[in-house]
Design an enzyme around this catalytic site. Structure first.
Site, PDB file in Angstrom:
ATOM      1  N   SER A 184       0.853  -1.187   0.000  1.00  0.00           N
ATOM      2  CA  SER A 184       0.000   0.000   0.000  1.00  0.00           C
ATOM      3  C   SER A 184       0.893   1.242   0.000  1.00  0.00           C
ATOM      4  O   SER A 184       1.719   1.383  -0.888  1.00  0.00           O
ATOM      5  CB  SER A 184      -0.950  -0.022   1.202  1.00  0.00           C
ATOM      6  N   THR A 185       0.783   2.101   1.019  1.00  0.00           N
ATOM      7  CA  THR A 185       1.546   3.347   1.044  1.00  0.00           C
ATOM      8  C   THR A 185       3.044   3.076   0.970  1.00  0.00           C
ATOM      9  O   THR A 185       3.578   2.289   1.743  1.00  0.00           O
ATOM     10  CB  THR A 185       1.248   4.129   2.330  1.00  0.00           C
ATOM     11  N   HIS A 210      -2.593  -1.179  -3.416  1.00  0.00           N
ATOM     12  CA  HIS A 210      -3.738  -0.299  -3.207  1.00  0.00           C
ATOM     13  C   HIS A 210      -3.581   0.921  -4.117  1.00  0.00           C
ATOM     14  O   HIS A 210      -2.694   1.749  -3.909  1.00  0.00           O
ATOM     15  CB  HIS A 210      -3.813   0.148  -1.749  1.00  0.00           C
ATOM     16  N   MET A 303      -0.006   1.098   4.936  1.00  0.00           N
ATOM     17  CA  MET A 303      -0.826   1.408   6.094  1.00  0.00           C
ATOM     18  C   MET A 303      -1.930   0.379   6.251  1.00  0.00           C
ATOM     19  O   MET A 303      -2.481  -0.099   5.262  1.00  0.00           O
ATOM     20  CB  MET A 303      -1.431   2.811   5.932  1.00  0.00           C
ATOM     21  N   ASP A 306      -4.517  -4.892   5.894  1.00  0.00           N
ATOM     22  CA  ASP A 306      -4.805  -5.751   4.749  1.00  0.00           C
ATOM     23  C   ASP A 306      -3.611  -6.663   4.483  1.00  0.00           C
ATOM     24  O   ASP A 306      -2.461  -6.217   4.488  1.00  0.00           O
ATOM     25  CB  ASP A 306      -5.090  -4.890   3.511  1.00  0.00           C
TER      26      ASP A 306
END
Length: 362
Positions: A184-185, A210, A303, A306
């Site tokens: 993600s991030t 993401h 973050m 997940d």
């Protein structure tokens, strides 16, 4: 200090943000949305040059940065901020192919993450996405800037190297391997580095990052350019074999529908019951249920949680499981939650992940 929680004196303090946009209306709208969520806007700027002065004066926790501005644009401003007053930057980018390309360039130059402006009427679109915008601001505030800037510089070096050697290295594996990578991030640069360092071999790779739909196709193109693997954005019913990789399409979950004779068939599923789409958990659980040959699950920077249940499902199915180390994560959220399950076989620095995927190191 690289972590912004240190700069503002702990998580209990109000976030302090500088808003950079050439539109007076947009600056006012973003300021109102952040103020309503308890985030303090301590300064505004209409272009990159002004942003440098405002950031240096106010020392905010986060900068929201428009990409396209007259004079000094967002790309140069990000690079200058990282050099002069290192601060987590959230890019605000257009929901277009051109917007995606310049956003990836900004991430390479040190921006932590991006918020894709919705199409259509800007004011209505951003207002509908207020919660997501505030969440993005809060997430980048926790970024490790040392990791973010180091990853960007190393990724640019790896890109040149991988392009020259693409397809020339190979690894002979005893058994075919299916690899599922979740991030993600901070993930775009991290995934690029892993794929750029992964020699060709008898692997099929699924990437779940993401990212909104308008960006995943361009992301797949970038991975294809740096990797020895043939990478493309997934389509419903798509099939891949050894030496190929699919990127989950934004807005849809990626499930493995079948696995026969060393080839995967994937399905795209619309389901808004999860907090993120695509979700790493969905893809990993389907891999655990469907693939009989060796599996490897990898959780990179990001973050949230997940991937935690997905990595557990893969471990229960006999997969090897790998998490990125805290020291090399931009955001140590997803890998931390994965490690807390107790089923992660090995934790590796980012530059060692590709070798661990093929080498089976624990």
């Amino acid at each position: 200090m690289s972590r912004t929680t240190d700069r503002r004196g702990g998580r209990g303090g109000s976030l302090r943000v500088v808003v950079v946009d050439d539109s007076t209306f947009m600056r006012g709208l973003i300021t109102d949305l952040l103020d309503d969520a308890g985030v303090t806007v301590v300064g505004e700027a209409s272009d990159g040059e002004e942003a440098l002065d405002v950031v240096a004066e106010t020392r905010p926790d986060v900068v929201t940065m428009d990409v396209e501005m007259p004079g000094m644009g967002g790309l140069e401003a990000v690079e200058r901020i990282m050099d002069e007053t290192p601060t987590p930057v959230l890019m605000l980018s257009a929901h277009t192919d051109d917007g995606a390309e310049v956003t990836f360039e900004a991430l390479e130059r040190g921006a932590v993450d991006f918020f894709a402006k919705p199409g259509g009427e800007v004011s209505a679109g951003v207002s509908r996405e207020a919660e997501r915008l505030v969440e993005a601001v809060r997430s980048v505030a926790d970024a490790d800037l040392d990791a973010a800037t180091r990853d960007g510089a190393s990724e640019r070096e790896a890109t040149g190297t991988a392009t020259e050697t693409s397809g020339t290295e190979s690894v002979d594996l005893d058994d075919p391997v299916t690899v599922v990578i979740g991030a993600s991030t901070g993930g775009p640069n991290a995934v690029e580095r892993v794929l750029a360092s992964l020699p060709t071999g008898d692997c099929r790779v699924l990437v779940v990052q993401h990212m909104p739909e308008a960006f995943t196709s361009r992301f797949a193109d970038r991975l294809d350019g740096v990797s020895a693997y043939a990478v493309r954005e997934a389509t419903d019913g798509d099939r891949i074999g050894a030496g190929e990789a699919l990127v989950a399409r934004g807005g849809s979950h990626l499930e493995i529908g079948s696995y026969r004779a060393g080839r995967l068939r994937v399905n795209l599923v619309d389901d808004d019951s999860t907090s993120v789409t695509p979700a790493v958990d969905v893809t990993m659980r389907s891999a655990a249920e469907t693939v009989d040959d060796p599996l490897v699950g990898v959780i990179l920077t990001g973050m949230g949680s997940d991937g935690a249940s997905g990595i557990r499902a893969m471990a229960d199915a006999g997969a090897r499981t790998i998490a990125q180390s805290e020291d090399t994560c931009v955001i140590y959220g997803m890998p931390k939650r994965a490690a807390e399950t107790g089923v992660v076989d090995a934790v590796h620095d980012l530059d060692d992940v590709a070798g661990a995927i093929l080498g089976g190191e624990a």
